[in-house]
Design a protein around this motif. Structure first.
Motif, PDB file in Angstrom:
ATOM      1  N   GLU A   1      39.881 -32.357 -38.350  1.00 28.03           N
ATOM      2  CA  GLU A   1      40.648 -33.426 -37.891  1.00 28.03           C
ATOM      3  C   GLU A   1      40.507 -34.017 -36.168  1.00 28.03           C
ATOM      4  O   GLU A   1      40.279 -33.342 -35.618  1.00 28.03           O
ATOM      5  N   LYS A   2      41.647 -34.527 -35.731  1.00 30.43           N
ATOM      6  CA  LYS A   2      41.751 -35.284 -34.322  1.00 30.43           C
ATOM      7  C   LYS A   2      42.136 -33.803 -33.530  1.00 30.43           C
ATOM      8  O   LYS A   2      41.785 -33.707 -32.383  1.00 30.43           O
ATOM      9  N   ILE A   3      43.366 -32.587 -33.812  1.00 31.02           N
ATOM     10  CA  ILE A   3      43.501 -31.430 -33.703  1.00 31.02           C
ATOM     11  C   ILE A   3      42.354 -30.562 -33.716  1.00 31.02           C
ATOM     12  O   ILE A   3      41.965 -29.492 -33.059  1.00 31.02           O
ATOM     13  N   GLY A   4      41.170 -30.899 -34.532  1.00 28.84           N
ATOM     14  CA  GLY A   4      39.572 -29.407 -34.359  1.00 28.84           C
ATOM     15  C   GLY A   4      39.530 -30.093 -35.821  1.00 28.84           C
ATOM     16  O   GLY A   4      39.909 -30.407 -37.063  1.00 28.84           O
ATOM     17  N   ALA A   5      38.654 -28.557 -35.771  1.00 25.78           N
ATOM     18  CA  ALA A   5      37.996 -28.804 -37.707  1.00 25.78           C
ATOM     19  C   ALA A   5      39.473 -27.285 -37.930  1.00 25.78           C
ATOM     20  O   ALA A   5      40.113 -26.579 -37.945  1.00 25.78           O
TER      21      ALA A   5
END
Length: 303
Positions: free
Chosen positions: A105-109
């Motif tokens: 996701e944009k926030i990370g895995a």
């Protein structure tokens, strides 16, 4: 050739309850503008677009849109997409099947543990990619009460007061005294931006200790009118950030704490969100969000 999509009801095991989610499985080649337009077409609180990944450790790249904007992370899209991708991988289930789904996701895995069972709703649980942290001061109770159509005396219970936390997405957390006050809450848009500001959060997670279900810890409603979501039936990202408020006001002791949050009842979309908080040395060590989801429709987009 169409682009496959599915509609799931998330944070529930019963169709036509919980929080509906659209997942576009074949999103490669869509522009940002097309994704936003498709999200408005579905007119649900969130739509997920599944894209290929070049990382062998990831199951898929995903992007999450509300009718108003893109989000870096959200809870019910993570749970619903993880369950759907596991179903796509394994097909018809006999007995029980466990799997791990990793969503970029944009926030990370985001690592999701999924359990599929024959003739039952799927279950997914994931670790928050960011631990909750304070996101600035909340407004005073008079201003918040006016924005929610409540009296100042409705705001607060025990030592709980309005606060602001984030775990990828910020929310203002507003405690109210009981279910009656919570049922009367209604956004007053002429007062909204005075109470819920872009500098902290424009979204309000309103909660009380009184519940409908005996084993729930809190009852909640979430209003995000500036995102195009007048009210959300279940908000996993808010519940993740809510762990920060719970830890602060309830002074959780060391250990693992299981807390169920009920949401969506006023809307006729009852939802149950499982929250686990690990406390070590009086500090949050890990936070997990879990819930069930069931597929209610499949189709194709001709775009």
């Amino acid at each position: 050739m169409g682009r496959r999509y599915a509609i799931l009801d998330v944070f529930t095991n019963k169709k036509l309850t919980g929080n509906p989610l659209a997942v576009v499985l074949d999103a490669e080649g869509l522009s940002d503008e097309q994704m936003q337009a498709i999200t408005r077409e579905f007119n649900l609180s969130e739509t997920v677009f599944v894209l290929p990944t070049d990382n062998p450790g990831h199951s898929a790249n995903i992007r999450i849109f509300t009718p108003g904007r893109e989000l870096p992370f959200a809870g019910h899209p993570t749970v619903g997409t993880a369950i759907l991708l596991a179903m796509e991988r394994f097909g018809e289930i006999t007995g029980e099947q466990d799997s791990m789904v990793v969503l970029k996701e944009k926030i990370g895995a985001v690592r999701c543990g999924v359990v599929l069972k024959e003739n039952a709703a799927g279950f997914a649980e994931f670790d928050l990619p960011q631990l909750p942290r304070p996101a600035g001061p909340a407004e005073n109770r008079d201003t918040i009460a006016a924005a929610l159509g409540l009296e100042p005396t409705d705001i607060g219970f025990e030592n709980h007061a309005p606060s602001c936390y984030e775990a990828g997405v910020p929310f203002v957390f507003v405690p109210v005294r009981d279910l009656d006050a919570l049922s009367r809450a209604k956004p007053n848009m002429t007062q909204w931006k005075k109470a819920f500001r872009e500098a902290t959060s424009e979204d309000a997670f309103v909660y009380c200790r009184e519940t409908r279900v005996h084993d729930s810890g809190f009852h909640a409603r979430m209003f995000a009118p500036t995102m195009g979501i007048p009210e959300d039936p279940a908000t996993g990202s808010a519940v993740g950030a809510f762990a920060g408020a719970i830890h602060y006001f309830d002074d959780l002791p060391n250990g693992t704490h299981f807390i169920r949050i009920e949401q969506g009842y006023v809307m006729g979309r009852p939802s149950l969100i499982d929250l686990e908080i690990d406390i070590e040395a009086r500090k949050m060590h890990a936070v997990r969000i879990g819930g069930q989801a069931t597929v209610v429709a499949r189709g194709e987009l001709y775009i």
